[in-house]
Scaffold this motif. Structure first.
Motif, PDB file in Angstrom:
ATOM      1  N   LEU A  12       0.631  -1.238  -0.063  1.00  0.00           N
ATOM      2  CA  LEU A  12      -0.023  -0.094   0.172  1.00  0.00           C
ATOM      3  C   LEU A  12       0.838   1.212  -0.072  1.00  0.00           C
ATOM      4  CD1 LEU A  12      -2.753  -0.822   2.360  1.00  0.00           C
ATOM      5  CD2 LEU A  12      -2.828  -0.633   0.139  1.00  0.00           C
ATOM      6  N   ILE A  13       2.084   1.413   0.973  1.00  0.00           N
ATOM      7  CA  ILE A  13       2.897   2.429   0.912  1.00  0.00           C
ATOM      8  C   ILE A  13       3.369   2.528  -0.578  1.00  0.00           C
ATOM      9  CG2 ILE A  13       4.907   3.440   1.803  1.00  0.00           C
ATOM     10  CD1 ILE A  13       4.203   2.286   4.536  1.00  0.00           C
ATOM     11  N   ALA A  14       3.672   1.615  -1.176  1.00  0.00           N
ATOM     12  CA  ALA A  14       4.792   1.834  -2.506  1.00  0.00           C
ATOM     13  C   ALA A  14       3.603   2.052  -3.388  1.00  0.00           C
ATOM     14  CB  ALA A  14       5.180   0.290  -3.015  1.00  0.00           C
ATOM     15  N   VAL A  15       2.459   1.521  -3.439  1.00  0.00           N
ATOM     16  CA  VAL A  15       1.344   1.972  -4.399  1.00  0.00           C
ATOM     17  C   VAL A  15       0.970   3.386  -4.412  1.00  0.00           C
ATOM     18  CG1 VAL A  15      -0.970   1.627  -5.516  1.00  0.00           C
ATOM     19  CG2 VAL A  15       0.505  -0.021  -5.153  1.00  0.00           C
ATOM     20  N   GLY A  16       0.690   3.766  -3.182  1.00  0.00           N
ATOM     21  CA  GLY A  16       0.336   5.214  -2.909  1.00  0.00           C
ATOM     22  C   GLY A  16       1.495   6.125  -3.189  1.00  0.00           C
ATOM     23  N   THR A  17       2.761   5.841  -3.057  1.00  0.00           N
ATOM     24  CA  THR A  17       3.735   6.859  -3.257  1.00  0.00           C
ATOM     25  C   THR A  17       3.969   6.919  -4.883  1.00  0.00           C
ATOM     26  OG1 THR A  17       4.952   6.003  -1.314  1.00  0.00           O
ATOM     27  CG2 THR A  17       6.400   6.992  -2.982  1.00  0.00           C
ATOM     28  N   TYR A  18       3.839   5.778  -5.791  1.00  0.00           N
ATOM     29  CA  TYR A  18       3.933   5.722  -6.862  1.00  0.00           C
ATOM     30  C   TYR A  18       2.780   6.745  -7.539  1.00  0.00           C
ATOM     31  CZ  TYR A  18       3.295   5.109 -11.659  1.00  0.00           C
ATOM     32  OH  TYR A  18       3.182   5.206 -13.118  1.00  0.00           O
ATOM     33  N   PHE A  19       1.662   6.587  -7.083  1.00  0.00           N
ATOM     34  CA  PHE A  19       0.456   7.412  -7.454  1.00  0.00           C
ATOM     35  C   PHE A  19       0.926   8.784  -7.246  1.00  0.00           C
ATOM     36  CE2 PHE A  19      -1.884   3.396  -7.851  1.00  0.00           C
ATOM     37  CZ  PHE A  19      -1.998   3.425  -9.349  1.00  0.00           C
ATOM     38  N   GLN A  24       2.398  14.050  -9.474  1.00  0.00           N
ATOM     39  CA  GLN A  24       3.072  15.490  -9.524  1.00  0.00           C
ATOM     40  C   GLN A  24       3.876  15.686 -10.619  1.00  0.00           C
ATOM     41  OE1 GLN A  24       2.910  17.629  -6.938  1.00  0.00           O
ATOM     42  NE2 GLN A  24       1.134  16.396  -6.320  1.00  0.00           N
ATOM     43  N   GLY A  25       3.761  14.596 -11.637  1.00  0.00           N
ATOM     44  CA  GLY A  25       4.618  14.743 -12.858  1.00  0.00           C
ATOM     45  C   GLY A  25       6.036  14.173 -12.975  1.00  0.00           C
ATOM     46  N   TRP A  26       6.271  13.468 -11.841  1.00  0.00           N
ATOM     47  CA  TRP A  26       7.712  13.237 -11.574  1.00  0.00           C
ATOM     48  C   TRP A  26       7.947  11.522 -12.152  1.00  0.00           C
ATOM     49  CZ3 TRP A  26       8.246  14.843  -5.693  1.00  0.00           C
ATOM     50  CH2 TRP A  26       8.152  16.095  -5.891  1.00  0.00           C
ATOM     51  N   LEU A  27       6.969  10.951 -12.377  1.00  0.00           N
ATOM     52  CA  LEU A  27       6.874   9.633 -12.909  1.00  0.00           C
ATOM     53  C   LEU A  27       6.154   9.505 -14.118  1.00  0.00           C
ATOM     54  CD1 LEU A  27       7.015   7.429  -9.749  1.00  0.00           C
ATOM     55  CD2 LEU A  27       8.902   7.931 -11.109  1.00  0.00           C
ATOM     56  N   PRO A  28       6.403   8.753 -15.090  1.00  0.00           N
ATOM     57  CA  PRO A  28       5.453   8.390 -16.172  1.00  0.00           C
ATOM     58  C   PRO A  28       4.057   7.570 -15.913  1.00  0.00           C
ATOM     59  CG  PRO A  28       7.229   7.007 -16.366  1.00  0.00           C
ATOM     60  CD  PRO A  28       7.601   7.856 -14.981  1.00  0.00           C
ATOM     61  N   ASN A  29       3.211   7.945 -16.590  1.00  0.00           N
ATOM     62  CA  ASN A  29       1.961   7.248 -16.413  1.00  0.00           C
ATOM     63  C   ASN A  29       2.022   5.623 -16.982  1.00  0.00           C
ATOM     64  OD1 ASN A  29      -0.493   6.587 -16.186  1.00  0.00           O
ATOM     65  ND2 ASN A  29      -1.301   7.940 -17.878  1.00  0.00           N
ATOM     66  N   ILE A  30       1.810   4.710 -16.214  1.00  0.00           N
ATOM     67  CA  ILE A  30       1.767   3.385 -16.374  1.00  0.00           C
ATOM     68  C   ILE A  30       0.334   2.928 -16.632  1.00  0.00           C
ATOM     69  CG2 ILE A  30       4.123   3.012 -15.648  1.00  0.00           C
ATOM     70  CD1 ILE A  30       2.452   1.496 -13.438  1.00  0.00           C
ATOM     71  N   ARG A  31      -0.744   3.746 -16.684  1.00  0.00           N
ATOM     72  CA  ARG A  31      -1.948   3.270 -16.666  1.00  0.00           C
ATOM     73  C   ARG A  31      -2.409   2.641 -18.078  1.00  0.00           C
ATOM     74  NH1 ARG A  31      -5.920   7.339 -15.260  1.00  0.00           N
ATOM     75  NH2 ARG A  31      -4.838   6.872 -13.261  1.00  0.00           N
ATOM     76  N   PRO A  32      -1.764   2.674 -19.306  1.00  0.00           N
ATOM     77  CA  PRO A  32      -2.132   2.282 -20.490  1.00  0.00           C
ATOM     78  C   PRO A  32      -1.237   0.650 -20.406  1.00  0.00           C
ATOM     79  CG  PRO A  32      -1.528   4.314 -21.207  1.00  0.00           C
ATOM     80  CD  PRO A  32      -1.243   3.958 -19.462  1.00  0.00           C
ATOM     81  N   LEU A  33      -0.048   0.339 -19.717  1.00  0.00           N
ATOM     82  CA  LEU A  33       0.500  -0.570 -19.573  1.00  0.00           C
ATOM     83  C   LEU A  33      -0.162  -1.679 -18.446  1.00  0.00           C
ATOM     84  CD1 LEU A  33       3.274  -2.317 -19.993  1.00  0.00           C
ATOM     85  CD2 LEU A  33       4.057  -1.236 -18.023  1.00  0.00           C
ATOM     86  N   VAL A  34      -0.610  -1.077 -17.483  1.00  0.00           N
ATOM     87  CA  VAL A  34      -1.213  -1.838 -16.379  1.00  0.00           C
ATOM     88  C   VAL A  34      -2.922  -2.394 -16.991  1.00  0.00           C
ATOM     89  CG1 VAL A  34      -2.630  -1.631 -14.272  1.00  0.00           C
ATOM     90  CG2 VAL A  34      -0.135  -0.631 -14.701  1.00  0.00           C
ATOM     91  N   THR A  35      -3.416  -1.491 -17.753  1.00  0.00           N
ATOM     92  CA  THR A  35      -4.615  -2.076 -18.373  1.00  0.00           C
ATOM     93  C   THR A  35      -4.569  -2.877 -19.336  1.00  0.00           C
ATOM     94  OG1 THR A  35      -4.766  -0.174 -20.051  1.00  0.00           O
ATOM     95  CG2 THR A  35      -5.946   0.321 -17.741  1.00  0.00           C
TER      96      THR A  35
END
Length: 57
Positions: A12-19, A24-35
C-alpha cells in the motif's frame, strides 16, 4: 507470520507513493501498460503463491 502481515502495508505504501509521484509529474503514466497486462500480473502472483506454499512443505 509477522512478515506476511507487513507485506500488505508495504504494498500500500509503495502504490500510494507511486501514484502521488505520478500525479506530481515526476513519474511516467503506466496506466496503459497496467490496463493491458493486469491478467498476467494476477497469473504471476498466483504462481508465486503456489510455489511458495509448495516450498514450505
Amino acid at each position: 507470520m509477522r512478515s506476511n502481515s507487513l507485506t500488505g502495508a508495504y504494498v500500500l505504501i509503495a502504490v500510494g507513493t507511486y501514484f502521488l509521484l505520478q500525479k506530481q509529474g515526476w513519474l511516467p503514466n503506466i496506466r496503459p501498460l497496467v490496463t493491458e497486462w493486469w491478467p498476467a500480473v494476477l497469473i504471476v502472483i498466483g504462481v508465486g503463491m503456489i510455489v511458495q506454499r509448495r516450498s514450505r512443505g
